[in-house]
Design an enzyme around this catalytic site. Structure first.
Site, short mmCIF file in Angstrom:
data_model
loop_
_atom_site.label_atom_id
_atom_site.label_comp_id
_atom_site.label_asym_id
_atom_site.label_seq_id
_atom_site.Cartn_x
_atom_site.Cartn_y
_atom_site.Cartn_z
CE LYS A 98 36.91 18.85 37.37
NZ LYS A 98 36.95 18.35 36.02
C1 LIG Z 1 36.87 17.05 35.12
C2 LIG Z 1 37.98 16.15 34.78
C3 LIG Z 1 38.32 15.85 33.45
C4 LIG Z 1 37.46 16.23 32.29
O1 LIG Z 1 37.25 17.61 32.18
P1 LIG Z 1 36.11 18.15 31.22
O2 LIG Z 1 36.44 19.61 31.07
O3 LIG Z 1 34.81 17.93 31.93
O4 LIG Z 1 36.20 17.44 29.94
C5 LIG Z 1 39.44 15.07 33.23
N1 LIG Z 1 40.20 14.60 34.23
C6 LIG Z 1 39.89 14.85 35.52
C7 LIG Z 1 40.78 14.31 36.60
C8 LIG Z 1 38.77 15.62 35.83
O5 LIG Z 1 38.46 15.84 37.12
#
Ligand SMILES: *Cc1c(COP(=O)(O)O)cnc(C)c1O
Length: 387
Positions: free
Chosen positions: A184
Site C-alpha cells: 500500500k
Molecule cells: C489490501 C486491501 C484490503 C485489506 O487490507 P489488509 O490491511 O491487508 O487487511 C482491503 N481492501 C482492499 C481494496 C485492499 O486492497
C-alpha cells in the site's frame, strides 16, 4: 531485456524506520504503546478525521465495523465486485448478504448510478472501494445513505492521501478503513486504521479490538496507571504494535512525496501507452480529486491479441517485469461461484475488466529507467502477440 527482475510493488524503507524499530526493541516496549498513540494522532491530523483507531490490519477494521454496527443475518450490504476478498468476506462472515453493483468501465469504481436499484428494506450499508487510489463519487453515495438511513463504510485501503473535492479520504461523515500492508502507499508491515467522526463508534471499535477491555494495556503498565481492568464485552486481539507504528510515523511524512512520484510514473505510462490500441488505460473521474495512484491498472484488450491476460503476465515475467492482479472480480472466485452465484451477464463491466486487468510496476523507488523498461516490455509482448 533488463537484467534484474522488477517487482510490481516494493515499499520504501529508510534508516529512519529501521532505527525507530530498533529503538522500540531496545526500549523493551514492543506492543501497543506511545508510538501507536503518536501514529494515531499524526494520521488523524493528516486525513482530517475526528477519531482514528489503529488496528492490526484493514481486514480487522472491516470485521469490527460489521459487529459495531450490528450488521448480521438478514441484512444486505452493497459493494463492488472489483475489490480484495476482505471487503466482501467480512460482510459474509458477519452473516449478511453482499449485493454487488457493477463498476464503471473507465475508473473501475462502483457505478453510483446503479446503487439505488439494489437498495431494499434489508439494506444496512454501502461499502465503496476507492479503486487504485481514485476516489469514488461520494456525494451521490452519501445522498443515498441519508435518504435510506444507510451506513457508508469506505474501503480506503488504496486511498491513503486520496482527496475528493478538496477533502481527504478519512474525513467524511462515514467510516473509512485504511491498510498499511507493504504493497500500500505507506506501510507498517501489517496494519490498518479506522477513521470516523462518531466518538461512540470509535470507542466501540477500540473496545472490540482489544478484548473488550475498558483501558488499554500500556496505560495499565504506565507509572501513572493502575493495573486493574474490566471486560465490558467479548473482544478480539486486533491492536497495532509499537514496532509497526515505528514504521508508520516515518512513512507518513513522506506520503505526499511518494504520491508525487507515483503520479509522475503513471503520467509517463499514460503518455507512452496513449496510442497503444491493445491497452485500455485507466480513466480519470470528472470531479475534482487527488488520485493517490496506488495501482496502475490498464486492461489488456485480449480481443485484439492471440493470448489471454494470464499469458500476457507470464510473458512480461519472462522479460523480468513483474505484474499484479487487482482483481479477479470477487464473484469469479470459487466460494462465491458456488455459494453466492451472480446471474451471468449482470455485472458485464466487472466481468470484462476481471479477465483483462493487470497491475504494472508502480512504486516510489522506481527509476525512470525502470518505467521505460516496463513500457518496452509491454510493447514487446503486444508486438509479438497481435492478431
Ligand atoms: C489490501 C486491501 C484490503 C485489506 O487490507 P489488509 O490491511 O491487508 O487487511 C482491503 N481492501 C482492499 C481494496 C485492499 O486492497
Amino acid at each position: 531485456m533488463r537484467a534484474q527482475f522488477l517487482p510490481f510493488s516494493a515499499p520504501t524503507i529508510e534508516d529512519a524506520e529501521i532505527n525507530e524499530v530498533v529503538d522500540s526493541l531496545k526500549s523493551g516496549w514492543i506492543t501497543t504503546g506511545p508510538k501507536v498513540k503518536r501514529f494515531e494522532e499524526e494520521f488523524k491530523a493528516y486525513v482530517g478525521a475526528d477519531f482514528a483507531v489503529p488496528l492490526s490490519s484493514a481486514t480487522a477494521g472491516q470485521h469490527l465495523i460489521m459487529l459495531a454496527l450490528k450488521i448480521g443475518s438478514g441484512d444486505e450490504v452493497i459493494t463492488t465486485p472489483m475489490t480484495f476478498a476482505s471487503t466482501v468476506s467480512t460482510i459474509v462472515l458477519a452473516g449478511a448478504t453482499p449485493l454487488l453493483v457493477d463498476i464503471e468501465p473507465g475508473t473501475l469504481n462502483m457505478d453510483v448510478t446503479r446503487i439505488r436499484e439494489k437498495i431494499t428494506p434489508r439494506t444496512r450499508a454501502i461499502v465503496p472501494v476507492h479503486f487504485a487510489g481514485q476516489p469514488c463519487d461520494l456525494d451521490p453515495i452519501f445522498a443515498l445513505a441519508r435518504e435510506f438511513g444507510l451506513a457508508v463504510i469506505e474501503d480506503a485501503a488504496h486511498a491513503v492521501g486520496t482527496e475528493y473535492k478538496g477533502k481527504r479520504i478519512g474525513s467524511s461523515a462515514g467510516v473509512s478503513i485504511f491498510s498499511f500492508h507493504p504493497n500500500k502507499n505507506i506501510t507498517t508491515g501489517e496494519g490498518g486504521m479506522l477513521c470516523t467522526p462518531d466518538e461512540e463508534l470509535a470507542e466501540q471499535i477500540s473496545l472490540l479490538k482489544f478484548h473488550g477491555m475498558n483501558r488499554e494495556a500500556w496505560k495499565r503498565f504506565a507509572a501513572s496507571g493502575t493495573p486493574g481492568y474490566d471486560i465490558i464485552l467479548p473482544g478480539f486481539k486486533y491492536n497495532m504494535m509499537d514496532i509497526q507504528a515505528a514504521l508508520g510515523i516515518h512513512q507518513l511524512p513522506r506520503l505526499d512525496g511518494f504520491i508525487r512520484r507515483r503520479t509522475e510514473i503513471a503520467g509517463f505510462y499514460n503518455r507512452e501507452f496513449s496510442d497503444v490500441a491493445e491497452l485500455a488505460l485507466p480513466a480519470m473521474a470528472p470531479y475534482e480529486q487527488r488520485h493517490a495512484w496506488h495501482l496502475y491498472t490498464p486492461l489488456v484488450r485480449t480481443e485484439l491479441l492471440t493470448i489471454d491476460r494470464d499469458q500476457f503476465m507470464a510473458e512480461l515475467k519472462e522479460l523480468n517485469i513483474g505484474s499484479g492482479l487487482h482483481y479477479k472480480a470477487i464473484h469469479h472466485h470459487a466460494w462465491y461461484r458456488e455459494q453466492l452465484p451472480v446471474p451471468a451477464g449482470t455485472l458485464p463491466n466487472a466481468d470484462y475488466a476481471s479477465e483483462r486487468i493487470l497491475s504494472l510496476p508502480l512504486f516510489p523507488k522506481m527509476t525512470d529507467e525502470d518505467a521505460a523498461d516496463v513500457v518496452a516490455a509491454v510493447k514487446d509482448v503486444i508486438a509479438h502477440n497481435r492478431k
